[in-house]
Design a protein around this motif. Structure first.
Motif, PDB file in Angstrom:
ATOM      1  N   PHE A  93       0.831  -1.199   0.000  1.00 14.31           N
ATOM      2  CA  PHE A  93       0.000   0.000   0.000  1.00 14.31           C
ATOM      3  C   PHE A  93       0.871   1.256   0.000  1.00 14.31           C
ATOM      4  O   PHE A  93       0.580   2.223  -0.706  1.00 14.31           O
ATOM      5  N   GLY A  94       1.940   1.252   0.771  1.00 15.67           N
ATOM      6  CA  GLY A  94       2.844   2.396   0.799  1.00 15.67           C
ATOM      7  C   GLY A  94       3.509   2.648  -0.546  1.00 15.67           C
ATOM      8  O   GLY A  94       3.654   3.795  -0.971  1.00 15.67           O
ATOM      9  N   ILE A  95       3.897   1.591  -1.227  1.00 15.53           N
ATOM     10  CA  ILE A  95       4.483   1.739  -2.561  1.00 15.53           C
ATOM     11  C   ILE A  95       3.442   2.304  -3.526  1.00 15.53           C
ATOM     12  O   ILE A  95       3.753   3.156  -4.358  1.00 15.53           O
ATOM     13  N   GLY A  96       2.205   1.836  -3.400  1.00 15.39           N
ATOM     14  CA  GLY A  96       1.135   2.377  -4.243  1.00 15.39           C
ATOM     15  C   GLY A  96       0.911   3.854  -3.987  1.00 15.39           C
ATOM     16  O   GLY A  96       0.663   4.628  -4.931  1.00 15.39           O
ATOM     17  N   MET A  97       0.987   4.294  -2.734  1.00 13.58           N
ATOM     18  CA  MET A  97       0.836   5.723  -2.430  1.00 13.58           C
ATOM     19  C   MET A  97       2.013   6.526  -2.985  1.00 13.58           C
ATOM     20  O   MET A  97       1.847   7.671  -3.405  1.00 13.58           O
ATOM     21  N   ALA A  98       3.191   5.931  -3.012  1.00 16.13           N
ATOM     22  CA  ALA A  98       4.344   6.604  -3.620  1.00 16.13           C
ATOM     23  C   ALA A  98       4.129   6.775  -5.123  1.00 16.13           C
ATOM     24  O   ALA A  98       4.479   7.819  -5.692  1.00 16.13           O
ATOM     25  N   VAL A  99       3.539   5.773  -5.756  1.00 18.10           N
ATOM     26  CA  VAL A  99       3.217   5.881  -7.190  1.00 18.10           C
ATOM     27  C   VAL A  99       2.205   7.006  -7.412  1.00 18.10           C
ATOM     28  O   VAL A  99       2.323   7.786  -8.364  1.00 18.10           O
ATOM     29  N   VAL A 100       1.224   7.115  -6.537  1.00 11.55           N
ATOM     30  CA  VAL A 100       0.234   8.196  -6.638  1.00 11.55           C
ATOM     31  C   VAL A 100       0.926   9.549  -6.502  1.00 11.55           C
ATOM     32  O   VAL A 100       0.630  10.486  -7.258  1.00 11.55           O
ATOM     33  N   LEU A 101       1.851   9.671  -5.572  1.00 14.86           N
ATOM     34  CA  LEU A 101       2.586  10.917  -5.396  1.00 14.86           C
ATOM     35  C   LEU A 101       3.405  11.259  -6.638  1.00 14.86           C
ATOM     36  O   LEU A 101       3.440  12.416  -7.068  1.00 14.86           O
TER      37      LEU A 101
END
Length: 165
Positions: A93-101
């Motif tokens: 989930f954290g990696i996915g939020m980094a992709v969103v950023l």
């Protein structure tokens, strides 16, 4: 200091916003290629995307952080399976939020030229969808206790007893 025609002509040849002194003295305007290619509404897509994505990401992060409470009453193997799956799903989930950023930064960082309009809109559109996809992936990775393997499954299979016998 006194402005002369030579000073006004020097100021008007720069490629920034036209100097008021140059307008007053009647000097030549800046070159047409200086800002003609700039898109006037280039900020709209990244702004709308940011206003949608950041609250969605905050809500998703709240529920992801609240997820361990789902297995407070679990014990034994069910709790171990949940903890193991959560410890895998949270970094994903954290990696996915980094992709969103990165998508939001890409939508904002592209040059505000007419030629980059589509390249700026696509990351802006994909960013909110990536938050939803990231939350769905997180939910799919976690071994939830209520999916049929929890300790209360045995209670559900027993027939209900009547109080008034």
């Amino acid at each position: 200091m006194r402005f002369t025609d030579r000073t006004a002509a020097h100021l008007s040849t720069r490629t920034h916003v036209q100097c008021p002194v140059a307008e007053f003295t009647g000097a030549t305007a800046p070159t047409p290629g200086a800002g003609a290619d700039r898109h006037p509404r280039a900020f709209v897509a990244p702004l709308v995307s940011t206003l949608l994505t950041l609250p969605m990401a905050a809500v998703a992060f709240f529920f992801v952080g609240l997820a361990p409470v789902a297995c407070d009453s679990c014990g034994g193997a069910v709790s171990d399976r949940f903890d193991d799956s959560y410890h895998l799903a949270f970094p994903v989930f954290g990696i996915g939020m980094a992709v969103v950023l990165v998508l939001l930064l890409c939508a904002r960082a592209l040059p505000w030229r007419r030629g980059n309009a589509a390249a700026r809109v696509w990351p802006a559109v994909i960013a909110p969808a990536a938050v939803v996809l990231d939350f769905i992936v997180f939910h799919g990775l976690v071994d939830w206790p209520w999916d049929g393997s929890g300790p209360d499954q045995a209670l559900r299979s027993q027939p209900a007893t009547s109080v008034a016998q």
